[in-house]
Design a protein around this motif. Sequence first.
Motif, PDB file in Angstrom:
ATOM      1  N   ALA A  22     -23.582  -3.541  -7.058  1.00  0.00           N
ATOM      2  CA  ALA A  22     -22.593  -2.961  -6.107  1.00  0.00           C
ATOM      3  C   ALA A  22     -23.187  -3.683  -4.660  1.00  0.00           C
ATOM      4  O   ALA A  22     -22.417  -3.955  -3.815  1.00  0.00           O
ATOM      5  CB  ALA A  22     -23.057  -1.416  -5.720  1.00  0.00           C
ATOM      6  N   ALA A  70     -14.068  -4.687  -4.968  1.00  0.00           N
ATOM      7  CA  ALA A  70     -13.739  -3.914  -5.811  1.00  0.00           C
ATOM      8  C   ALA A  70     -14.431  -4.156  -7.390  1.00  0.00           C
ATOM      9  O   ALA A  70     -14.786  -3.083  -7.875  1.00  0.00           O
ATOM     10  CB  ALA A  70     -12.261  -3.923  -5.972  1.00  0.00           C
ATOM     11  N   ALA A  71     -14.529  -5.336  -7.496  1.00  0.00           N
ATOM     12  CA  ALA A  71     -15.154  -5.554  -8.946  1.00  0.00           C
ATOM     13  C   ALA A  71     -16.592  -5.338  -8.761  1.00  0.00           C
ATOM     14  O   ALA A  71     -17.136  -4.602  -9.669  1.00  0.00           O
ATOM     15  CB  ALA A  71     -14.750  -7.095  -9.324  1.00  0.00           C
ATOM     16  N   TRP A  73     -18.368  -3.097  -6.903  1.00  0.00           N
ATOM     17  CA  TRP A  73     -18.593  -1.559  -6.926  1.00  0.00           C
ATOM     18  C   TRP A  73     -18.229  -1.233  -8.095  1.00  0.00           C
ATOM     19  O   TRP A  73     -18.885  -0.176  -8.619  1.00  0.00           O
ATOM     20  CB  TRP A  73     -17.546  -1.019  -5.693  1.00  0.00           C
ATOM     21  N   THR A  74     -17.194  -1.597  -8.815  1.00  0.00           N
ATOM     22  CA  THR A  74     -16.619  -0.881  -9.918  1.00  0.00           C
ATOM     23  C   THR A  74     -17.657  -1.000 -11.019  1.00  0.00           C
ATOM     24  O   THR A  74     -18.091  -0.125 -11.855  1.00  0.00           O
ATOM     25  CB  THR A  74     -15.210  -1.580 -10.391  1.00  0.00           C
ATOM     26  N   LEU A  75     -18.120  -2.103 -11.238  1.00  0.00           N
ATOM     27  CA  LEU A  75     -19.104  -2.587 -12.257  1.00  0.00           C
ATOM     28  C   LEU A  75     -20.483  -1.793 -11.892  1.00  0.00           C
ATOM     29  O   LEU A  75     -21.182  -1.388 -12.710  1.00  0.00           O
ATOM     30  CB  LEU A  75     -19.343  -4.292 -12.512  1.00  0.00           C
ATOM     31  N   ILE A  77     -20.930   0.946 -10.379  1.00  0.00           N
ATOM     32  CA  ILE A  77     -20.446   2.500 -10.756  1.00  0.00           C
ATOM     33  C   ILE A  77     -20.619   2.797 -12.043  1.00  0.00           C
ATOM     34  O   ILE A  77     -21.195   3.508 -12.723  1.00  0.00           O
ATOM     35  CB  ILE A  77     -19.204   2.837 -10.049  1.00  0.00           C
ATOM     36  N   VAL A  78     -19.944   1.759 -12.992  1.00  0.00           N
ATOM     37  CA  VAL A  78     -19.841   1.873 -14.598  1.00  0.00           C
ATOM     38  C   VAL A  78     -21.149   1.718 -15.056  1.00  0.00           C
ATOM     39  O   VAL A  78     -21.579   2.566 -16.004  1.00  0.00           O
ATOM     40  CB  VAL A  78     -18.969   0.887 -14.914  1.00  0.00           C
TER      41      VAL A  78
END
Length: 136
Positions: A22, A70-71, A73-75, A77-78
């Motif tokens: 992130a 976006a990529a 932060w998504t990674l 969070i996941v």
Amino acid sequence: MSPKEQLNVLAISHYVVGGLHALFGSFGLIHVSFGVAILLGLFPNESRTAAGPEMAMAAIFAIIGSIVVAAGWTLGIVTILSGRRIARRRSRKFSIIVGAINCALLPFGTTLGIFTLILLSKDSIIQEYGESPAPI
């Protein structure tokens, strides 16, 4: 180390690497900021026209920066969610998939992904999740 301790260390490692994903994904905000600032005309330039090539480049700059953010932060969070599921001994397959995705991201993601895949494939860890090991 016992299987419980190994899983706790793995969960903490997921939290740390997820935070790093992130954080590094946030660097794309610099590109977004500059792209938007150019599009809004915050940098004075007398030779710029309304539809000049610098406007197209500024838009591309902002779009690519947004995709990076976006990529990342998504990674992040996941990966953190995977750590949480490891700590609760749930969704072992989800954590294996996240570990496999992390293998593509050098150097921390690769290290985390390899250790995740190795650890979550052990019979003692599978039993810790309340599952029965696959027959050979």
